[in-house]
Enzyme design. Structure first.
Site, PDB file in Angstrom:
ATOM      1  N   GLY A  84       0.819  -1.214   0.000  1.00 23.13           N
ATOM      2  CA  GLY A  84       0.000   0.000   0.000  1.00 23.13           C
ATOM      3  C   GLY A  84       0.848   1.258   0.000  1.00 23.13           C
ATOM      4  O   GLY A  84       2.028   1.209  -0.326  1.00 23.13           O
ATOM      5  N   SER A  97       9.218   5.912  -3.513  1.00 23.00           N
ATOM      6  CA  SER A  97       9.155   4.963  -2.403  1.00 23.00           C
ATOM      7  C   SER A  97       8.062   5.424  -1.452  1.00 23.00           C
ATOM      8  O   SER A  97       7.875   6.634  -1.252  1.00 23.00           O
ATOM      9  CB  SER A  97      10.497   4.947  -1.657  1.00 23.00           C
ATOM     10  OG  SER A  97      10.323   4.369  -0.375  1.00 23.00           O
ATOM     11  N   LEU A 115       0.477   3.599  -2.114  1.00 26.19           N
ATOM     12  CA  LEU A 115       0.863   3.388  -3.516  1.00 26.19           C
ATOM     13  C   LEU A 115       1.267   4.681  -4.212  1.00 26.19           C
ATOM     14  O   LEU A 115       0.786   5.758  -3.889  1.00 26.19           O
ATOM     15  CB  LEU A 115      -0.298   2.727  -4.268  1.00 26.19           C
ATOM     16  CG  LEU A 115      -0.769   1.397  -3.687  1.00 26.19           C
ATOM     17  CD1 LEU A 115      -1.885   0.815  -4.553  1.00 26.19           C
ATOM     18  CD2 LEU A 115       0.379   0.387  -3.572  1.00 26.19           C
ATOM     19  N   HIS A 168       4.314   1.683  -8.104  1.00 22.90           N
ATOM     20  CA  HIS A 168       3.344   0.584  -8.044  1.00 22.90           C
ATOM     21  C   HIS A 168       2.443   0.605  -9.282  1.00 22.90           C
ATOM     22  O   HIS A 168       2.132  -0.439  -9.866  1.00 22.90           O
ATOM     23  CB  HIS A 168       2.469   0.703  -6.793  1.00 22.90           C
ATOM     24  CG  HIS A 168       3.224   0.670  -5.496  1.00 22.90           C
ATOM     25  ND1 HIS A 168       3.401   1.786  -4.711  1.00 22.90           N
ATOM     26  CD2 HIS A 168       3.845  -0.338  -4.837  1.00 22.90           C
ATOM     27  CE1 HIS A 168       4.087   1.468  -3.620  1.00 22.90           C
ATOM     28  NE2 HIS A 168       4.372   0.182  -3.667  1.00 22.90           N
TER      29      HIS A 168
HETATM   30  P1  AMP Z   1       6.181  -2.173  -1.491  1.00 22.77           P
HETATM   31  O1  AMP Z   1       4.781  -1.667  -1.442  1.00 22.77           O
HETATM   32  O2  AMP Z   1       7.214  -1.134  -1.126  1.00 22.77           O
HETATM   33  O3  AMP Z   1       6.352  -3.487  -0.801  1.00 22.77           O
HETATM   34  O4  AMP Z   1       6.480  -2.463  -3.022  1.00 22.77           O
HETATM   35  C1  AMP Z   1       5.643  -3.310  -3.787  1.00 22.77           C
HETATM   36  C2  AMP Z   1       6.294  -3.542  -5.110  1.00 22.77           C
HETATM   37  O5  AMP Z   1       6.468  -2.292  -5.791  1.00 22.77           O
HETATM   38  C3  AMP Z   1       7.697  -4.166  -4.991  1.00 22.77           C
HETATM   39  O6  AMP Z   1       7.842  -5.167  -5.989  1.00 22.77           O
HETATM   40  C4  AMP Z   1       8.601  -2.995  -5.225  1.00 22.77           C
HETATM   41  O7  AMP Z   1       9.870  -3.364  -5.746  1.00 22.77           O
HETATM   42  C5  AMP Z   1       7.801  -2.186  -6.227  1.00 22.77           C
HETATM   43  N1  AMP Z   1       8.238  -0.786  -6.239  1.00 22.77           N
HETATM   44  C6  AMP Z   1       8.392   0.026  -5.157  1.00 22.77           C
HETATM   45  N2  AMP Z   1       8.869   1.230  -5.547  1.00 22.77           N
HETATM   46  C7  AMP Z   1       9.020   1.171  -6.907  1.00 22.77           C
HETATM   47  C8  AMP Z   1       9.484   2.090  -7.903  1.00 22.77           C
HETATM   48  N3  AMP Z   1       9.884   3.314  -7.591  1.00 22.77           N
HETATM   49  N4  AMP Z   1       9.508   1.673  -9.192  1.00 22.77           N
HETATM   50  C9  AMP Z   1       9.092   0.419  -9.528  1.00 22.77           C
HETATM   51  N5  AMP Z   1       8.644  -0.491  -8.634  1.00 22.77           N
HETATM   52  C10 AMP Z   1       8.617  -0.124  -7.329  1.00 22.77           C
END
Ligand code: AMP
Length: 288
Positions: free
Chosen positions: A35, A189, A37, A41
Site C-alpha cells: 500500500g 518509495s 501506492l 506501483h
Molecule cells: P512495497 O509496497 O514497497 O512493498 O512495493 C511493492 C512492489 O512495488 C515491490 O515489488 C517494489 O519493488 C515495487 N516498487 C516500489 N517502488 C518502486 C518504484 N519506484 N519503481 C518500480 N517499482 C517499485
C-alpha cells in the site's frame, strides 16, 4: 464518475473472483504491495494489465518483514487513495487481507530464503527476507496467478523471490519491472513521505552517486573499489546521510565483485534523517 475497483479481504472471496476470471480463460496477474501506492506501483499494474486481462493487487503491510525497531506501526496506510490510484490504472481486484487472516492462530511455517538473501539487506535486517518470502509464497498460493510483478527498486528481494519460485516449483512467471523515479532522479518509495523538503533534497545524493558510478563505467572504470569510493564521496555531500552499505555485486548472487566485467549491480542503503532509503543501478560495461 471515476472508475472503481472491488475490494476483497478474505481468501475465500479472492478465490471466488479469481475462479470467475479463470472460467473466462483470463490470464491472472498479481502485484503484491504494502500500500501507500505511488507511480512505481502503478507502473507494475500497467505492466500486468499489458499481458493479463485480470490483475489483482494485494495490499498488506506484512508485520513479519519488519524488525522490532523498524517502522511497522508508522508505515503509511492510505487505502482510499490506493484504491482510487488502482482504479485509474485498470486493476481488476484489490485484495486487502487482515493480518489475523494471513497469520492465523498457530501459524508456524516459514520460508528460509536462499543464500542470496544473506547479505546486504538481509544481513542488516535479520528476518526481513524470511518474512517477505513467506508472505509472497502465501499470496502466490492464495491468488495462484500466472504472472507476478516486482520492482527492480528492491532488486535483492526480486532475485531472492525468483530463486524461491524456481526452487519450490511455484507455477508462476516472475517479472521484474524498472524503477520509476521522479524527474530529478529520486526513486519513488512509500517511505519518501517521511522526508522533509530539506531531507528530500539531500536524498538526491543516492541517485547522483549511482549515476556517477554509471558515468565512470561508461568512461572505462572497471575497478569496484574505486567505484565504491566514488559512490561514497557523492553520498558524503548529503549532510547527515548515514550509509548502511554500498554493494558492487554480481546481480544474480549478490556476491561482491572486484571488477566490472559484465552487468554488475551497484546497490545502496542510506539513512537520511532516520529514513532508510534504498536504490540501485545496473552497471553495464558493454553498453554503448
Ligand atoms: P512495497 O509496497 O514497497 O512493498 O512495493 C511493492 C512492489 O512495488 C515491490 O515489488 C517494489 O519493488 C515495487 N516498487 C516500489 N517502488 C518502486 C518504484 N519506484 N519503481 C518500480 N517499482 C517499485
Amino acid at each position: 464518475m471515476s472508475p472503481s475497483v472491488p475490494i476483497v479481504t478474505t481468501v475465500a472471496e479472492l478465490r471466488q473472483s479469481i475462479a470467475a476470471a479463470r472460467a473466462k480463460c483470463l490470464k491472472i496477474g498479481l502485484v503484491p504491495t504494502m500500500g501507500a501506492l505511488h507511480e512505481g506501483h502503478a507502473s507494475l499494474v500497467r505492466a500486468a494489465k499489458a499481458e493479463c486481462p485480470f490483475v489483482v493487487v494485494s495490499i498488506f503491510v506484512n508485520p513479519a518483514q519488519f524488525g522490532p525497531n523498524e517502522d511497522f506501526a508508522k508505515y503509511p496506510r492510505t487505502l482510499d487513495d490506493d484504491v482510487s490510484l488502482l482504479a485509474d490504472c485498470g486493476a481488476d481486484l484489490v485484495f486487502a487481507p487482515r493480518s489475523e487472516d494471513v497469520y492465523r492462530p498457530g501459524h508456524g511455517t516459514w520460508v528460509t530464503p536462499a543464500a542470496v538473501a544473506d547479505r546486504w539487506e538481509g544481513f542488516l535486517r535479520p528476518g526481513h527476507f524470511r518474512g517477505v518470502a513467506t508472505v509472497v509464497l502465501k499470496l502466490l498460493h492464495m491468488a495462484q496467478p500466472d504472472v507476478a510483478y516486482f520492482g527492480q527498486k528492491d532488486f535483492q528481494q526480486a532475485v531472492m523471490l525468483r530463486r524461491m519460485v524456481d526452487d519450490l516449483d511455484v507455477p508462476v512467471t516472475v517479472r521484474l519491472c524498472p524503477t520509476v523515479r521522479q524527474p530529478d532522479g529520486l526513486a519513488l518509495s512509500s517511505r519518501n513521505r517521511y522526508l522533509s523538503p530539506a531531507a528530500r533534497r539531500r536524498a538526491l545524493a543516492l541517485w547522483k552517486s549511482l549515476q556517477r558510478a554509471a558515468e565512470l563505467v561508461a568512461g572505462g572504470e572497471r575497478n569496484a573499489a574505486r567505484l565504491d569510493a566514488e559512490i561514497r564521496k557523492v553520498l558524503a555531500t548529503a549532510d547527515g546521510a548515514q550509509v548502511d552499505y554500498v554493494a558492487i555485486v554480481d546481480p544474480e548472487t549478490f556476491e561482491p565483485v572486484e571488477a566490472v566485467s559484465g552487468p554488475t549491480l551497484a546497490a545502496l542503503a542510506v539513512r537520511i534523517d532516520g529514513t532508510r532509503l534504498i536504490d540501485n543501478v545496473v552497471l553495464d560495461p558493454n553498453a554503448t
